[in-house]
Design a protein around this motif. Structure first.
Motif, PDB file in Angstrom:
ATOM      1  N   VAL A 158       0.851  -1.206   0.000  1.00 43.91           N
ATOM      2  CA  VAL A 158       0.000   0.000   0.000  1.00 43.91           C
ATOM      3  C   VAL A 158       0.878   1.244   0.000  1.00 43.91           C
ATOM      4  CG1 VAL A 158      -1.796   1.282   1.247  1.00 43.91           C
ATOM      5  CG2 VAL A 158      -1.768  -1.228   1.328  1.00 43.91           C
ATOM      6  N   VAL A 159       0.556   2.177  -0.887  1.00 45.89           N
ATOM      7  CA  VAL A 159       1.243   3.470  -0.919  1.00 45.89           C
ATOM      8  C   VAL A 159       0.221   4.574  -0.688  1.00 45.89           C
ATOM      9  CG1 VAL A 159       2.330   5.162  -2.452  1.00 45.89           C
ATOM     10  CG2 VAL A 159       3.212   2.822  -2.342  1.00 45.89           C
ATOM     11  N   ILE A 160       0.523   5.464   0.248  1.00 44.42           N
ATOM     12  CA  ILE A 160      -0.276   6.679   0.457  1.00 44.42           C
ATOM     13  C   ILE A 160       0.587   7.853   0.020  1.00 44.42           C
ATOM     14  CG2 ILE A 160      -1.429   8.156   2.151  1.00 44.42           C
ATOM     15  CD1 ILE A 160      -2.001   5.649   3.805  1.00 44.42           C
ATOM     16  N   LEU A 161       0.047   8.661  -0.880  1.00 42.21           N
ATOM     17  CA  LEU A 161       0.839   9.688  -1.565  1.00 42.21           C
ATOM     18  C   LEU A 161       0.193  11.064  -1.378  1.00 42.21           C
ATOM     19  CD1 LEU A 161       3.301   9.749  -3.556  1.00 42.21           C
ATOM     20  CD2 LEU A 161       1.659   9.458  -5.398  1.00 42.21           C
ATOM     21  N   PRO A 162       0.658  11.878  -0.414  1.00 35.87           N
ATOM     22  CA  PRO A 162       0.095  13.226  -0.253  1.00 35.87           C
ATOM     23  C   PRO A 162       0.693  14.210  -1.261  1.00 35.87           C
ATOM     24  CG  PRO A 162       1.736  12.812   1.450  1.00 35.87           C
ATOM     25  CD  PRO A 162       1.649  11.555   0.625  1.00 35.87           C
ATOM     26  N   LEU A 163      -0.166  14.926  -1.968  1.00 32.82           N
ATOM     27  CA  LEU A 163       0.274  15.920  -2.953  1.00 32.82           C
ATOM     28  C   LEU A 163      -0.436  17.239  -2.670  1.00 32.82           C
ATOM     29  CD1 LEU A 163       0.117  13.833  -6.263  1.00 32.82           C
ATOM     30  CD2 LEU A 163       2.165  14.386  -4.940  1.00 32.82           C
ATOM     31  N   TYR A 164       0.333  18.243  -2.275  1.00 37.87           N
ATOM     32  CA  TYR A 164      -0.241  19.544  -1.958  1.00 37.87           C
ATOM     33  C   TYR A 164       0.558  20.640  -2.657  1.00 37.87           C
ATOM     34  CZ  TYR A 164      -3.526  17.660   1.380  1.00 37.87           C
ATOM     35  OH  TYR A 164      -4.577  16.978   1.937  1.00 37.87           O
ATOM     36  N   MET A 165      -0.092  21.788  -2.850  1.00 44.06           N
ATOM     37  CA  MET A 165       0.539  22.866  -3.596  1.00 44.06           C
ATOM     38  C   MET A 165       1.759  23.431  -2.866  1.00 44.06           C
ATOM     39  SD  MET A 165      -0.908  22.898  -6.442  1.00 44.06           S
ATOM     40  CE  MET A 165      -0.086  24.352  -7.103  1.00 44.06           C
ATOM     41  N   GLN A 166       1.902  23.157  -1.568  1.00 48.70           N
ATOM     42  CA  GLN A 166       3.118  23.607  -0.876  1.00 48.70           C
ATOM     43  C   GLN A 166       4.346  22.865  -1.421  1.00 48.70           C
ATOM     44  OE1 GLN A 166       3.569  20.863   3.165  1.00 48.70           O
ATOM     45  NE2 GLN A 166       3.178  23.026   3.354  1.00 48.70           N
ATOM     46  N   HIS A 167       4.123  21.771  -2.136  1.00 46.57           N
ATOM     47  CA  HIS A 167       5.204  21.015  -2.762  1.00 46.57           C
ATOM     48  C   HIS A 167       5.430  21.437  -4.221  1.00 46.57           C
ATOM     49  CE1 HIS A 167       4.079  17.508   0.149  1.00 46.57           C
ATOM     50  NE2 HIS A 167       4.974  18.301   0.690  1.00 46.57           N
ATOM     51  N   TYR A 168       4.871  22.591  -4.644  1.00 47.49           N
ATOM     52  CA  TYR A 168       4.759  22.867  -6.079  1.00 47.49           C
ATOM     53  C   TYR A 168       6.093  22.795  -6.814  1.00 47.49           C
ATOM     54  CZ  TYR A 168       6.596  27.601  -5.457  1.00 47.49           C
ATOM     55  OH  TYR A 168       7.404  28.672  -5.182  1.00 47.49           O
ATOM     56  N   MET A 169       7.207  23.086  -6.126  1.00 52.04           N
ATOM     57  CA  MET A 169       8.513  23.018  -6.787  1.00 52.04           C
ATOM     58  C   MET A 169       8.869  21.582  -7.185  1.00 52.04           C
ATOM     59  SD  MET A 169       9.906  25.988  -7.127  1.00 52.04           S
ATOM     60  CE  MET A 169      11.658  25.648  -7.300  1.00 52.04           C
ATOM     61  N   MET A 170       8.286  20.604  -6.496  1.00 54.61           N
ATOM     62  CA  MET A 170       8.629  19.205  -6.738  1.00 54.61           C
ATOM     63  C   MET A 170       7.577  18.462  -7.559  1.00 54.61           C
ATOM     64  SD  MET A 170      11.507  18.811  -5.168  1.00 54.61           S
ATOM     65  CE  MET A 170      11.661  17.030  -5.028  1.00 54.61           C
ATOM     66  N   LEU A 171       6.460  19.118  -7.857  1.00 54.90           N
ATOM     67  CA  LEU A 171       5.341  18.418  -8.483  1.00 54.90           C
ATOM     68  C   LEU A 171       5.581  18.237  -9.978  1.00 54.90           C
ATOM     69  CD1 LEU A 171       2.293  20.047  -6.644  1.00 54.90           C
ATOM     70  CD2 LEU A 171       3.505  17.925  -6.109  1.00 54.90           C
ATOM     71  N   THR A 172       6.080  17.076 -10.350  1.00 51.92           N
ATOM     72  CA  THR A 172       6.379  16.779 -11.748  1.00 51.92           C
ATOM     73  C   THR A 172       5.803  15.422 -12.125  1.00 51.92           C
ATOM     74  OG1 THR A 172       8.491  15.771 -11.170  1.00 51.92           O
ATOM     75  CG2 THR A 172       8.522  18.115 -11.704  1.00 51.92           C
ATOM     76  N   ARG A 173       5.700  15.221 -13.419  1.00 48.03           N
ATOM     77  CA  ARG A 173       5.083  13.998 -13.929  1.00 48.03           C
ATOM     78  C   ARG A 173       5.823  12.747 -13.470  1.00 48.03           C
ATOM     79  NH1 ARG A 173       4.561  13.870 -20.217  1.00 48.03           N
ATOM     80  NH2 ARG A 173       3.305  15.712 -19.727  1.00 48.03           N
ATOM     81  N   ASN A 174       7.156  12.746 -13.609  1.00 45.29           N
ATOM     82  CA  ASN A 174       7.858  11.513 -13.254  1.00 45.29           C
ATOM     83  C   ASN A 174       7.912  11.291 -11.745  1.00 45.29           C
ATOM     84  OD1 ASN A 174       9.749  13.498 -12.794  1.00 45.29           O
ATOM     85  ND2 ASN A 174      11.357  12.578 -14.051  1.00 45.29           N
ATOM     86  N   LEU A 175       7.720  12.349 -10.943  1.00 46.83           N
ATOM     87  CA  LEU A 175       7.630  12.168  -9.494  1.00 46.83           C
ATOM     88  C   LEU A 175       6.341  11.421  -9.134  1.00 46.83           C
ATOM     89  CD1 LEU A 175       9.113  13.546  -6.743  1.00 46.83           C
ATOM     90  CD2 LEU A 175       6.815  14.507  -6.622  1.00 46.83           C
ATOM     91  N   LEU A 176       5.208  11.879  -9.692  1.00 48.28           N
ATOM     92  CA  LEU A 176       3.928  11.208  -9.432  1.00 48.28           C
ATOM     93  C   LEU A 176       3.947   9.792  -9.999  1.00 48.28           C
ATOM     94  CD1 LEU A 176       0.963  11.035  -8.602  1.00 48.28           C
ATOM     95  CD2 LEU A 176       0.363  12.338 -10.659  1.00 48.28           C
ATOM     96  N   TYR A 177       4.466   9.647 -11.204  1.00 47.28           N
ATOM     97  CA  TYR A 177       4.535   8.329 -11.856  1.00 47.28           C
ATOM     98  C   TYR A 177       5.370   7.355 -11.033  1.00 47.28           C
ATOM     99  CZ  TYR A 177       5.910   4.939 -15.507  1.00 47.28           C
ATOM    100  OH  TYR A 177       6.166   3.811 -16.229  1.00 47.28           O
ATOM    101  N   THR A 178       6.516   7.807 -10.557  1.00 47.74           N
ATOM    102  CA  THR A 178       7.375   6.944  -9.749  1.00 47.74           C
ATOM    103  C   THR A 178       6.685   6.560  -8.445  1.00 47.74           C
ATOM    104  OG1 THR A 178       9.373   7.949 -10.682  1.00 47.74           O
ATOM    105  CG2 THR A 178       9.628   6.741  -8.620  1.00 47.74           C
ATOM    106  N   GLY A 179       6.091   7.539  -7.760  1.00 44.15           N
ATOM    107  CA  GLY A 179       5.410   7.257  -6.493  1.00 44.15           C
ATOM    108  C   GLY A 179       4.255   6.281  -6.662  1.00 44.15           C
ATOM    109  N   LEU A 180       3.452   6.496  -7.690  1.00 42.74           N
ATOM    110  CA  LEU A 180       2.279   5.651  -7.907  1.00 42.74           C
ATOM    111  C   LEU A 180       2.680   4.211  -8.240  1.00 42.74           C
ATOM    112  CD1 LEU A 180      -0.808   5.943  -7.967  1.00 42.74           C
ATOM    113  CD2 LEU A 180      -0.636   6.381 -10.423  1.00 42.74           C
ATOM    114  N   THR A 181       3.727   4.049  -9.031  1.00 40.40           N
ATOM    115  CA  THR A 181       4.126   2.702  -9.453  1.00 40.40           C
ATOM    116  C   THR A 181       4.893   1.938  -8.377  1.00 40.40           C
ATOM    117  OG1 THR A 181       6.083   3.656 -10.562  1.00 40.40           O
ATOM    118  CG2 THR A 181       4.143   3.229 -11.923  1.00 40.40           C
ATOM    119  N   ARG A 182       5.087   2.533  -7.207  1.00 40.60           N
ATOM    120  CA  ARG A 182       5.655   1.781  -6.074  1.00 40.60           C
ATOM    121  C   ARG A 182       4.606   0.890  -5.422  1.00 40.60           C
ATOM    122  NH1 ARG A 182       9.637   1.221  -7.863  1.00 40.60           N
ATOM    123  NH2 ARG A 182       8.569   2.159  -9.611  1.00 40.60           N
TER     124      ARG A 182
END
Length: 460
Positions: A392-416
């Protein structure tokens, strides 16, 4: 005058140059193909196992069989694991001495489980010597294997890739397997992408998502994200029907912390998962309310709260307690634990001032003075999660992270996630991830050096 100049340090400059030449040399030792023999073996293999290979997978196996250097790439659900295990079976039938490796201990463990052979970290395979800070295996003392497979090759940085390829014997074969769309290596370089984009190395890209994998919303969402499309993610409910869920979690990070806490104490156990062993919270950053530091404190209280039976020690402002999940932060060659390895604290000895951490089935002892090498791992960064999988992966994504919010970051996190992924946060943050590819920009010259070194040879 050129429109821009690229300034590069001496060490990566020469390493890129030398790596390109190493790859060129590997490709100058051809293997006489006997494709009918390989195809006959594949027919027998498929018939006995009652499996079938797609045309792409067949091409991958045939290419690996008769190339000195092969790259297999593709996203989740396209059969990279099956391809790799089939190639291992073929190479065993051909009488080859096979070595399996991956950049991290967790990735090596997974590679070993799927092939039935021992797999090592690349550092262990190359026999790192802590005294000299170098590898015992190199061009003067090559690896004693005729076939080498390295999984999770997107994690290979420039210097590790050079050390690996330098240590492969001239008459041996090397197969790199990895997902080019994941986050690039933590260290310098973008080796897998440069190898593929140079078009000078045999590459097979697997694209067909298999029927069984296509039923997973984690996999279908990952492929949509990779294509720059907003994923279809089911909103969370008390009886979720999907393995990929979205929890609004409010627009403020404090609401996200509350949502994670409720999931850990309510929904996750209700679905049959154990928070201590099955759940990994992945965050884009370390700082902030939904960063790893704060989340580790919150999750520690929920999953492994204090009790009279649990000894604890405080170091660097962090409470470490028996039962805590921890992550190794550096490569420790004396203890043979490496950056990203995850284990559990089993013993805290206050008299000897030692902490024992169990990594897989091995106990590692730390003096109190060395505890800066480990950190709590109830929550880790997405970068640190590379090469690992979790139920199980829980992935918090908030606009305070906006500098890090990229496609391959979300893709990598989700595919874990193997069985369940829950994204918490605003749709705006998810949308920003899907649209942004800026983190993929890495300034390297390896692709051009490979083309300059190899292309002229191939036209002769």
């Amino acid at each position: 005058m050129p429109s821009h100049q690229l300034i590069i340090r001496r060490s990566p400059f020469y390493t890129e140059q030398n790596l390109a030449q190493l790859v060129r040399l590997r490709l100058t030792y051809p293997i006489s193909p006997d494709i009918p023999r390989v195809r006959a073996w594949l027919e027998r293999f498929s018939s006995s196992r009652k499996v079938s290979l797609s045309p792409e997978q067949q091409q991958a196996v045939e290419t690996a069989a008769y190339s000195r250097f092969t790259v297999i790439t593709g996203g989740p659900g396209v059969g990279k694991t099956f391809c790799t295990s089939t190639i291992v079976s073929l190479w065993k039938a051909m009488g080859k001495s096979i070595a399996l490796a991956a950049p991290t201990g967790r990735a090596a463990q997974r590679l070993g489980e799927m092939t039935g052979l021992e797999a090592k970290t690349i550092h262990r395979l190359l026999e790192f010597d802590p005294r000299t800070r170098s590898f015992k295996c190199d061009h003067t003392n090559p690896l004693p294997h005729s076939a080498i497979i390295v999984d999770e090759a997107s994690m290979l940085d420039l210097f590790l890739a050079y050390s690996l390829i330098e240590a492969v014997a001239d008459n041996a074969q090397l197969l790199l397997v990895g997902d080019i769309d994941q986050l690039p290596s933590v260290g310098a370089g973008n080796v897998l992408a440069d190898l593929i984009n140079s078009r000078q190395v045999p590459v097979v890209r697997l694209t067909q998502v298999f029927r069984q994998a296509a039923t997973s919303k984690i996999i279908t969402a990952s492929h949509l994200i990779n294509r720059g499309q907003y994923p279809n993610i089911e909103s969370i409910s008390n009886t979720p029907q999907s393995d990929c869920l979205w929890h609004g979690g409010g627009f403020e990070p404090e609401h996200g912390v509350q949502a994670i806490s409720e999931l850990i104490t309510d929904l996750v156990p209700k679905l049959g998962f154990h928070p201590a062993s099955d759940v990994q919270v992945l965050a884009p950053m370390t700082r902030g309310l939904v960063g790893t530091r704060n989340l580790n404190n919150v999750l520690q209280q929920l999953i492994n709260p204090p009790s009279p039976e649990k000894i604890e020690v405080t170091r660097g402002g962090t409470i470490f307690r028996v039962g805590d999940r921890v992550i190794q932060l550096t490569n420790d060659y004396q203890r043979e634990v490496f950056n990203g390895d995850v284990g559990f604290i089993t013993i805290i000895d206050t008299e000897e001032q030692e902490v024992i951490v169990q990594y897989q089935e091995r106990d590692v002892t730390y003096d109190y003075a060395d505890m800066n090498e480990i950190a709590l791992a109830w929550s880790v960064s997405i970068h640190k999660s590379q090469g690992s999988e979790y139920p199980v992966v829980i992935l918090p994504l908030y606009m305070q992270h906006y500098m890090m919010l990229t496609r391959n970051l979300l893709y990598t996190g989700l595919t874990r996630a193997k069985k369940l992924a829950i994204i918490i946060g605003s749709k705006k943050a998810i949308s920003m991830c899907v649209r942004s590819t800026k983190s993929q920009e890495r300034y390297t010259r390896l692709q051009q050096r490979l083309q300059a070194a190899i292309a002229p040879q191939s036209t002769k």
